[in-house]
Scaffold this motif. Structure first.
Motif, PDB file in Angstrom:
ATOM      1  N   LEU A 157      60.479  49.604  63.728  1.00  0.00           N
ATOM      2  CA  LEU A 157      59.802  48.316  63.951  1.00  0.00           C
ATOM      3  C   LEU A 157      58.989  47.333  62.969  1.00  0.00           C
ATOM      4  N   HIS A 158      58.385  46.438  62.780  1.00  0.00           N
ATOM      5  CA  HIS A 158      56.898  45.989  62.069  1.00  0.00           C
ATOM      6  C   HIS A 158      56.150  45.490  62.694  1.00  0.00           C
ATOM      7  N   THR A 159      54.977  46.894  62.923  1.00  0.00           N
ATOM      8  CA  THR A 159      53.921  46.196  63.894  1.00  0.00           C
ATOM      9  C   THR A 159      52.829  45.464  63.417  1.00  0.00           C
ATOM     10  N   VAL A 160      52.829  44.663  62.798  1.00  0.00           N
ATOM     11  CA  VAL A 160      51.612  44.272  62.655  1.00  0.00           C
ATOM     12  C   VAL A 160      50.804  44.434  63.312  1.00  0.00           C
ATOM     13  N   PHE A 161      48.954  44.784  63.101  1.00  0.00           N
ATOM     14  CA  PHE A 161      48.116  45.283  63.642  1.00  0.00           C
ATOM     15  C   PHE A 161      47.188  44.637  62.906  1.00  0.00           C
ATOM     16  N   GLU A 162      47.060  43.780  61.004  1.00  0.00           N
ATOM     17  CA  GLU A 162      46.127  43.606  60.883  1.00  0.00           C
ATOM     18  C   GLU A 162      46.384  42.883  59.528  1.00  0.00           C
ATOM     19  N   HIS A 163      45.447  42.327  58.813  1.00  0.00           N
ATOM     20  CA  HIS A 163      46.483  41.237  57.773  1.00  0.00           C
ATOM     21  C   HIS A 163      47.261  41.258  57.839  1.00  0.00           C
ATOM     22  N   HIS A 164      47.638  40.216  59.343  1.00  0.00           N
ATOM     23  CA  HIS A 164      49.023  39.608  59.288  1.00  0.00           C
ATOM     24  C   HIS A 164      48.745  38.541  58.713  1.00  0.00           C
ATOM     25  N   ASP A 165      48.346  37.653  58.081  1.00  0.00           N
ATOM     26  CA  ASP A 165      48.581  36.112  56.646  1.00  0.00           C
ATOM     27  C   ASP A 165      49.238  36.960  55.817  1.00  0.00           C
ATOM     28  N   VAL A 166      49.593  38.009  55.651  1.00  0.00           N
ATOM     29  CA  VAL A 166      50.076  39.004  54.206  1.00  0.00           C
ATOM     30  C   VAL A 166      51.268  39.589  54.277  1.00  0.00           C
ATOM     31  N   MET A 167      50.866  40.257  56.338  1.00  0.00           N
ATOM     32  CA  MET A 167      52.805  40.818  55.857  1.00  0.00           C
ATOM     33  C   MET A 167      53.263  40.303  57.727  1.00  0.00           C
ATOM     34  N   SER A 168      53.995  38.693  56.412  1.00  0.00           N
ATOM     35  CA  SER A 168      54.687  38.033  57.656  1.00  0.00           C
ATOM     36  C   SER A 168      55.717  38.618  57.538  1.00  0.00           C
ATOM     37  N   ALA A 172      51.110  38.684  69.537  1.00  0.00           N
ATOM     38  CA  ALA A 172      50.537  38.827  71.305  1.00  0.00           C
ATOM     39  C   ALA A 172      49.606  37.304  71.125  1.00  0.00           C
ATOM     40  N   ALA A 173      49.695  36.575  72.003  1.00  0.00           N
ATOM     41  CA  ALA A 173      48.892  35.445  72.005  1.00  0.00           C
ATOM     42  C   ALA A 173      47.260  35.474  72.509  1.00  0.00           C
ATOM     43  N   SER A 174      46.868  36.759  72.684  1.00  0.00           N
ATOM     44  CA  SER A 174      45.912  37.012  71.638  1.00  0.00           C
ATOM     45  C   SER A 174      45.208  38.530  71.653  1.00  0.00           C
ATOM     46  N   GLY A 175      44.634  38.154  70.813  1.00  0.00           N
ATOM     47  CA  GLY A 175      44.610  39.935  70.068  1.00  0.00           C
ATOM     48  C   GLY A 175      45.129  40.095  68.578  1.00  0.00           C
ATOM     49  N   ALA A 176      44.401  41.097  68.233  1.00  0.00           N
ATOM     50  CA  ALA A 176      45.684  41.446  66.779  1.00  0.00           C
ATOM     51  C   ALA A 176      46.743  42.470  66.810  1.00  0.00           C
ATOM     52  N   ILE A 177      47.095  43.128  68.419  1.00  0.00           N
ATOM     53  CA  ILE A 177      47.651  43.974  68.130  1.00  0.00           C
ATOM     54  C   ILE A 177      49.104  43.506  68.917  1.00  0.00           C
ATOM     55  N   PRO A 178      50.835  43.730  68.035  1.00  0.00           N
ATOM     56  CA  PRO A 178      51.378  43.160  68.675  1.00  0.00           C
ATOM     57  C   PRO A 178      52.243  43.219  69.914  1.00  0.00           C
ATOM     58  N   MET A 179      53.020  42.429  70.858  1.00  0.00           N
ATOM     59  CA  MET A 179      53.045  43.210  72.443  1.00  0.00           C
ATOM     60  C   MET A 179      54.320  44.486  72.037  1.00  0.00           C
ATOM     61  N   THR A 180      54.910  45.111  71.495  1.00  0.00           N
ATOM     62  CA  THR A 180      55.527  45.820  71.790  1.00  0.00           C
ATOM     63  C   THR A 180      54.965  47.381  71.554  1.00  0.00           C
ATOM     64  N   MET A 181      53.927  47.334  70.080  1.00  0.00           N
ATOM     65  CA  MET A 181      53.069  47.898  70.236  1.00  0.00           C
ATOM     66  C   MET A 181      51.956  48.399  71.472  1.00  0.00           C
ATOM     67  N   GLN A 182      51.489  47.214  71.999  1.00  0.00           N
ATOM     68  CA  GLN A 182      50.824  46.701  73.677  1.00  0.00           C
ATOM     69  C   GLN A 182      50.690  48.054  74.359  1.00  0.00           C
ATOM     70  N   ALA A 183      52.276  47.269  74.586  1.00  0.00           N
ATOM     71  CA  ALA A 183      53.213  47.630  75.515  1.00  0.00           C
ATOM     72  C   ALA A 183      53.847  50.002  75.386  1.00  0.00           C
ATOM     73  N   TYR A 184      53.901  49.960  74.173  1.00  0.00           N
ATOM     74  CA  TYR A 184      54.160  51.653  73.616  1.00  0.00           C
ATOM     75  C   TYR A 184      52.556  52.615  73.886  1.00  0.00           C
ATOM     76  N   GLY A 185      51.653  51.179  73.846  1.00  0.00           N
ATOM     77  CA  GLY A 185      50.223  52.359  73.635  1.00  0.00           C
ATOM     78  C   GLY A 185      50.026  52.855  72.350  1.00  0.00           C
ATOM     79  N   LEU A 186      50.870  52.680  71.695  1.00  0.00           N
ATOM     80  CA  LEU A 186      50.644  53.257  70.388  1.00  0.00           C
ATOM     81  C   LEU A 186      49.204  52.801  69.382  1.00  0.00           C
ATOM     82  N   ARG A 187      48.860  54.339  69.127  1.00  0.00           N
ATOM     83  CA  ARG A 187      47.199  53.819  67.756  1.00  0.00           C
ATOM     84  C   ARG A 187      47.770  53.802  66.936  1.00  0.00           C
ATOM     85  N   GLY A 188      48.261  53.514  65.961  1.00  0.00           N
ATOM     86  CA  GLY A 188      47.926  52.223  65.181  1.00  0.00           C
ATOM     87  C   GLY A 188      49.858  53.240  63.848  1.00  0.00           C
ATOM     88  N   THR A 189      49.933  52.750  62.917  1.00  0.00           N
ATOM     89  CA  THR A 189      50.967  53.555  61.830  1.00  0.00           C
ATOM     90  C   THR A 189      50.786  54.371  60.597  1.00  0.00           C
TER      91      THR A 189
END
Lengths: 188, 188, 188, 188
Positions: C74-85, C108-125
């Motif tokens: 699961l590619h959970t991009v939460f930073e450098h969004h423009d270059v991890m397209s 996500a509609a707002s915020g850096a953290i994508p939706m599945t990552m948020q839903a699972y409460g993942l702390r990072g990669t």
């Protein structure tokens, strides 16, 4: 093979060792009932044992310490007997600081292969034998096995209560005439 | 230190070895004049020698074969003498299939440290000594050294004709009482 | 925590991914019921994912292929969004030739953290989530985990029928402000 | 080839880079005269660069810092141009924390291969170019090279004053159509 099969129901041969290192006294498989047991058969001058098998046994010992897994080393000398003596093993054990108990397999009255190694039908070193909580052999493997596969085999046995499980035996490689970087096959 | 210094001008002590493995006969440093020589002092039960020093010596031997670099192993037994006998070393050498020549350092009349090890003032195993094409010691190191640094030291000596060079000696670590994963220090 | 607990009985959030690589179509957790599922959350520019997590996911995929284990990236991009397209991930996936399916976590509609990552409460990669055969989360881990421990966790879940098991959760490390060699923590 | 040869006497093409990371400003080869220069050409999505080339360049940079060796990275994007943009490289550089300067090779007016890569005739990534203290190319290598061999090549060049040396060029492998674990060949 499931645990209801006749073979799986037979308990494995006892460990015939006259000396134990890193232990307070002799180790009996019967006393380990309830635990998963990893038996690692090695020779101190076997390259594959040094580079892979023994460090892996040490890692298993450290990871599962106090978690129902017992790791036992067995020095199964079947070649170069004069220079892999108990005294040599003691020096080796001192320098490498293995933390798991190591038994010295009892020499046979005749022939190069020691008694426990013969009784288990081990093909050479390194060899690994996994026993389940009820004391039955569930995996016997000659050569190296990677951490992921070994971890999975241990995890399965830890999870078992008394449901029948397929035997997760890893297929052996073919016989090799002498030690290579991976293992030391015993004479046929 | 440069090559015009008195110390560097003195030739190093001879290799005192009564038995050589992987060689047709005794190896004399004088016969290697014109080559860069890597002398690797080890003990067969020294963990740091097995995990790092000996495989590195083997890599150097294979990489520079026929390119003016001579690799020589020296079994400098200073502890556990009874179990690191010449017979034990022969079995070890057979199993590991080292391809470079290995001499057995001559035991001293008194004391644990063998004669060549004493003469070079080696602090333990593994130790590495590099000689330049003129036969002078240019680097002496106790413990492990990484491939990039060792490669650079060898490359420098290969390039030399007769210009003075700074001594590229790598600083030694401090003395340690017994073998650890890296090395086996000799008694002071 | 055992499987009779309320939390363990709740099924985990669905995977919200609009694009899947190495798959014929979208992957639904519900369709994997009966299998052990390893979900590996990563970012293509996260050093710990490249050096440890992704190669480990690949090894698990290859070892357990056809053996009731499903590996999902699961590619959970939460930073450098423009270059991890998605286009960048496709090129990355092409060059590295991962063989397991990879979903692109929905922004996500707002915020850096994508939706599945948020839903699972993942702390990072990298983060790893293990689901049992009934679809419940049994292990959630941020950072790297070694093969032996991961193998054991998978083996335990494979062995399960419906006995209650302790949650084998590996304790997480403490939060870190940015990527290091091991992992990339998400903003709190 | 020796340094008196015509080719060796010609200085190599300049580095055409419009942006530099980890540097105070543009780096000119002419300003490095007197030092041995290691030029490492890579792409941020090239697996062999990530697993071998870049960590090796970093090791060389750290080992020889302040010792007459300059390490320079060059981002020679010849494929996936849209996702290996300068912005992507900046994020990559931030996450991996390379400590040596990295220039971004200038895109060509036409064709996929950037200008410096073309001028040096590099065959793909990773590629390594070694310049001697006088600024001449002495080694050009496509693919990976081990630390011992690279260390020796650097050591030789460091030792040089102005004697002619044989070109220690490592033979290239044959062309490969796309990235594998080792390297990414450029289109012919």
């Amino acid at each position: 093979m499931t645990r209801s099969d006749t073979m799986a129901d037979a308990l494995p041969p006892p460990l015939l060792a006259d000396e134990w290192l890193n232990a307070d006294g002799p180790i009996e498989l019967a006393a380990l009932r309830g635990k998963v047991v990893l038996l690692h058969a090695f020779q101190m001058l076997c390259p594959g044992c040094l580079s892979h098998g023994l460090p892996q046994a040490e890692r298993v010992h450290r990871l599962f310490r106090g978690k129902d897994v017992a790791v036992i080393g067995l020095h199964t000398v079947f070649e170069h007997h004069d220079v892999m003596s108990p005294a040599a093993l003691r020096a080796f054990n001192h320098e490498y600081r293995w933390s798991f108990p190591i038994g010295i397999d009892r020499p046979a009255a005749s022939g190069a292969i020691p008694m426990t190694m013969q009784a288990y039908g081990l093909r050479g070193t390194p060899s690994l034998v996994l026993l389940d909580r009820r004391g039955h052999v569930r995996l016997q493997h000659f050569g190296s096995i990677d951490d992921l596969a070994l971890g999975a085999a241990i995890g399965r046995l830890l999870a078992e209560d008394d449901a029948a499980l397929d035997n997760a035996a890893v297929p052996d490689g073919s016989a090799r005439p002498e030690c290579d970087a991976e293992s030391c096959p015993a004479p046929a």
